[in-house]
Design an enzyme around this catalytic site. Structure first.
Site, PDB file in Angstrom:
ATOM      1  N   ALA A 158     -31.169  -9.504  63.947  1.00  0.00           N
ATOM      2  CA  ALA A 158     -31.348  -8.612  64.644  1.00  0.00           C
ATOM      3  C   ALA A 158     -31.479  -9.044  66.212  1.00  0.00           C
ATOM      4  O   ALA A 158     -31.799  -8.148  67.251  1.00  0.00           O
ATOM      5  CB  ALA A 158     -32.987  -8.559  64.283  1.00  0.00           C
ATOM      6  N   THR A 159     -31.893 -10.636  66.063  1.00  0.00           N
ATOM      7  CA  THR A 159     -32.175 -10.699  67.834  1.00  0.00           C
ATOM      8  C   THR A 159     -30.828 -10.609  68.524  1.00  0.00           C
ATOM      9  O   THR A 159     -30.941 -10.023  69.575  1.00  0.00           O
ATOM     10  CB  THR A 159     -32.779 -12.162  67.566  1.00  0.00           C
TER      11      THR A 159
ATOM     12  N   ASN B  74     -44.709  -5.998  64.414  1.00  0.00           N
ATOM     13  CA  ASN B  74     -44.446  -7.103  62.832  1.00  0.00           C
ATOM     14  C   ASN B  74     -45.667  -7.650  62.970  1.00  0.00           C
ATOM     15  O   ASN B  74     -45.566  -8.000  61.891  1.00  0.00           O
ATOM     16  CB  ASN B  74     -42.830  -7.856  63.783  1.00  0.00           C
TER      17      ASN B  74
ATOM     18  N   GLN C  47     -38.724  -3.900  61.246  1.00  0.00           N
ATOM     19  CA  GLN C  47     -39.835  -3.228  59.976  1.00  0.00           C
ATOM     20  C   GLN C  47     -40.296  -2.478  59.588  1.00  0.00           C
ATOM     21  O   GLN C  47     -40.655  -1.964  58.961  1.00  0.00           O
ATOM     22  CB  GLN C  47     -41.379  -4.011  61.428  1.00  0.00           C
TER      23      GLN C  47
ATOM     24  N   GLY D 107     -31.192  -7.900  57.437  1.00  0.00           N
ATOM     25  CA  GLY D 107     -30.977  -8.256  56.238  1.00  0.00           C
ATOM     26  C   GLY D 107     -32.364  -8.306  55.729  1.00  0.00           C
ATOM     27  O   GLY D 107     -32.702  -8.033  54.586  1.00  0.00           O
TER      28      GLY D 107
ATOM     29  N   THR E  56     -15.439 -14.072  62.592  1.00  0.00           N
ATOM     30  CA  THR E  56     -15.655 -13.170  61.436  1.00  0.00           C
ATOM     31  C   THR E  56     -16.739 -12.986  60.403  1.00  0.00           C
ATOM     32  O   THR E  56     -17.763 -13.357  60.003  1.00  0.00           O
ATOM     33  CB  THR E  56     -14.518 -14.903  60.575  1.00  0.00           C
TER      34      THR E  56
ATOM     35  N   CYS F 273     -44.027 -16.523  64.213  1.00  0.00           N
ATOM     36  CA  CYS F 273     -43.954 -17.418  65.775  1.00  0.00           C
ATOM     37  C   CYS F 273     -44.848 -17.406  66.593  1.00  0.00           C
ATOM     38  O   CYS F 273     -45.592 -19.235  66.983  1.00  0.00           O
ATOM     39  CB  CYS F 273     -43.205 -15.924  66.760  1.00  0.00           C
TER      40      CYS F 273
HETATM   41  N1  PLP Z   1     -38.260  -7.880  65.821  1.00  0.00           N
HETATM   42  C1  PLP Z   1     -38.881  -8.367  64.931  1.00  0.00           C
HETATM   43  C2  PLP Z   1     -39.388  -5.829  64.815  1.00  0.00           C
HETATM   44  C3  PLP Z   1     -39.100  -8.610  63.244  1.00  0.00           C
HETATM   45  O1  PLP Z   1     -40.175  -8.718  62.751  1.00  0.00           O
HETATM   46  C4  PLP Z   1     -38.227  -9.886  63.498  1.00  0.00           C
HETATM   47  C5  PLP Z   1     -38.277 -10.638  62.821  1.00  0.00           C
HETATM   48  O2  PLP Z   1     -39.323 -11.611  62.707  1.00  0.00           O
HETATM   49  C6  PLP Z   1     -36.778 -10.019  64.756  1.00  0.00           C
HETATM   50  C7  PLP Z   1     -37.144  -8.450  65.370  1.00  0.00           C
HETATM   51  C8  PLP Z   1     -35.849 -10.840  64.549  1.00  0.00           C
HETATM   52  O3  PLP Z   1     -34.840 -10.457  63.425  1.00  0.00           O
HETATM   53  P1  PLP Z   1     -34.099 -11.762  62.702  1.00  0.00           P
HETATM   54  O4  PLP Z   1     -34.996 -11.900  62.141  1.00  0.00           O
HETATM   55  O5  PLP Z   1     -32.792 -11.168  61.987  1.00  0.00           O
HETATM   56  O6  PLP Z   1     -33.201 -12.595  63.900  1.00  0.00           O
END
Ligand code: PLP
Length: 370
Positions: free
Chosen positions: A69-70, A147, A175, A193, A230, A313
């Site tokens: 997601a990042t 989160n 989330q 995922g 890939t 974090c």
């Molecule tokens: N956004 C939120 C709200 C999250 O809780 C997280 C994961 O900690 C992320 C983004 C980032 O997700 P990923 O671990 O897939 O990079």
């Protein structure tokens, strides 16, 4: 070990692991190669893609896989500003670092960033948002479920405001996806995922047709010419299976989580305060504080229970959580907060036992420091 850290990551579902296994053990073909094996892998990825799209449940868009997601959030934000002459991003002070740090990077390039403050309930003030979302705004970026404290933002209303001035709406649904319906409105939606009982290292971006950002990663253009690299069939299949299960079990999971939340609160008893809105929240997140508690010490004392400070974090950095600060907590109150996260695979017995032990240890600690 009792695992109560579902916001950091979730256990991989057994069905997910089973679906992934052949793609790790035997089926190693490159899904972008024209051989029969390659085409079989590509077909499995397309099934996974449509499962994710169905679970997102919105019409008129398509989903691209990313490494996380990042990556999806970086891509959505940077790629939209590449595409657009407008120079203003409106977001919220309690977003994830993947959004806030990307915004800060853009700020260094001259983009105006508005970080909406939240109330003590953790929610955006819609009147204030409306006043600040104007025709210079290119994008509004707001998460669905926080989160750290689990509060649910009014994404549909904010999307309407964005659209009324011709801006795009990005939603970090990491989330919320698989747990709540995704509200109609966002043009771009990032998911991950490993928060839905799928594998780590895979996520993606849902894009409304016409809202596709410029690519972030250049190369073979494997994902619709928009994202290169890939694809991993095992990770994509795992995410597809996890999304399918989440959609199928969403109501049953929600009932289970509601029951767990009531049980946890009843077992913890008085003296604990919930951080953020008690109404607009995802029930599998219990971010709570207790006067004079040292949350970090409690975590290290309770070696057999995995839970967290405000966020994974913030725990690593030793800095008090920016979300708890944003809802008005002092450093001291933020440090006296813990986050319990539970869900599909949490049993009632284990949760009650963990909450009893946490409560006893917290009582003991605060009695000694009082
Ligand atoms: N956004 C939120 C709200 C999250 O809780 C997280 C994961 O900690 C992320 C983004 C980032 O997700 P990923 O671990 O897939 O990079």
């Amino acid at each position: 070990m009792i695992y109560l850290d579902y916001q950091a990551t979730t256990p991989v579902g057994p069905e997910v692991a089973a679906a992934m296994r052949p793609w790790i053990e035997e089926k190693f073909a490159n899904p972008h190669s024209p051989s029969r094996w390659g085409r079989e892998a590509a077909a499995a990825i397309e099934v996974a893609r449509s499962r994710v799209e169905q679970a997102i449940g919105l019409a008129g868009g398509s989903f691209a896989f990313t490494s996380s997601a990042t990556e999806a959030l970086n891509w959505a934000i940077k790629g939209t500003f590449e595409n657009n002459n407008r120079r203003k991003l409106v977001t919220v002070s309690t977003e994830h670092a993947a959004v806030l740090d990307t915004a800060e990077w853009l700020e260094g390039k001259g983009i105006e960033i508005v970080r909406l403050q939240v109330g003590s309930d953790g929610l955006v003030d819609l009147d204030l948002a409306e006043a600040l979302i104007d025709d210079r705004t290119s994008m509004v970026s707001v998460m669905l479920v926080n989160n750290e404290i689990g509060v649910i933002q009014q994404v549909a209303d904010l999307a309407r405001m964005a659209h009324s001035v011709g801006a795009l709406m990005l939603c970090d649904a990491v989330q919320g996806f698989g747990r709540l319906p995704i509200p109609d409105g966002p043009d771009l939606i990032a998911i991950s995922g490993h928060k839905i009982h799928g594998p780590k290292g895979v996520g993606g971006l849902w894009m409304r047709a016409g809202a596709e950002p410029e690519p972030l990663l250049h190369g073979g253009g494997q994902e619709q010419g928009l994202r290169s690299g890939t694809l991993s069939p095992s990770l994509c299949v795992g995410l597809g299976e996890a999304a399918h299960l989440a959609a199928e079990r969403r109501e049953a999971d929600a009932v289970h989580v509601q029951k767990l939340s009531e049980l946890a609160l009843a077992t913890l008893g008085s003296g604990w305060i919930i951080n953020g809105s008690t109404e607009r929240r995802y029930r599998g997140n219990l971010n709570i504080r207790r006067e004079n508690l040292d949350g970090a010490r409690l975590i290290s004392d309770m070696r057999n229970i995995a839970f967290s400070l405000g966020s994974a974090c913030a725990s690593g950095s030793g800095r008090p959580s920016h979300v708890l600060r944003a809802i008005g907590l002092s450093d001291r109150a933020a440090r006296s907060s813990i986050r319990l996260g539970f869900g599909r695979y949490t049993g009632e017995e284990e949760l009650a036992s963990a909450c009893r032990r946490i409560n006893e240890a917290a009582h003991e600690q605060t009695r000694l420091t009082a």
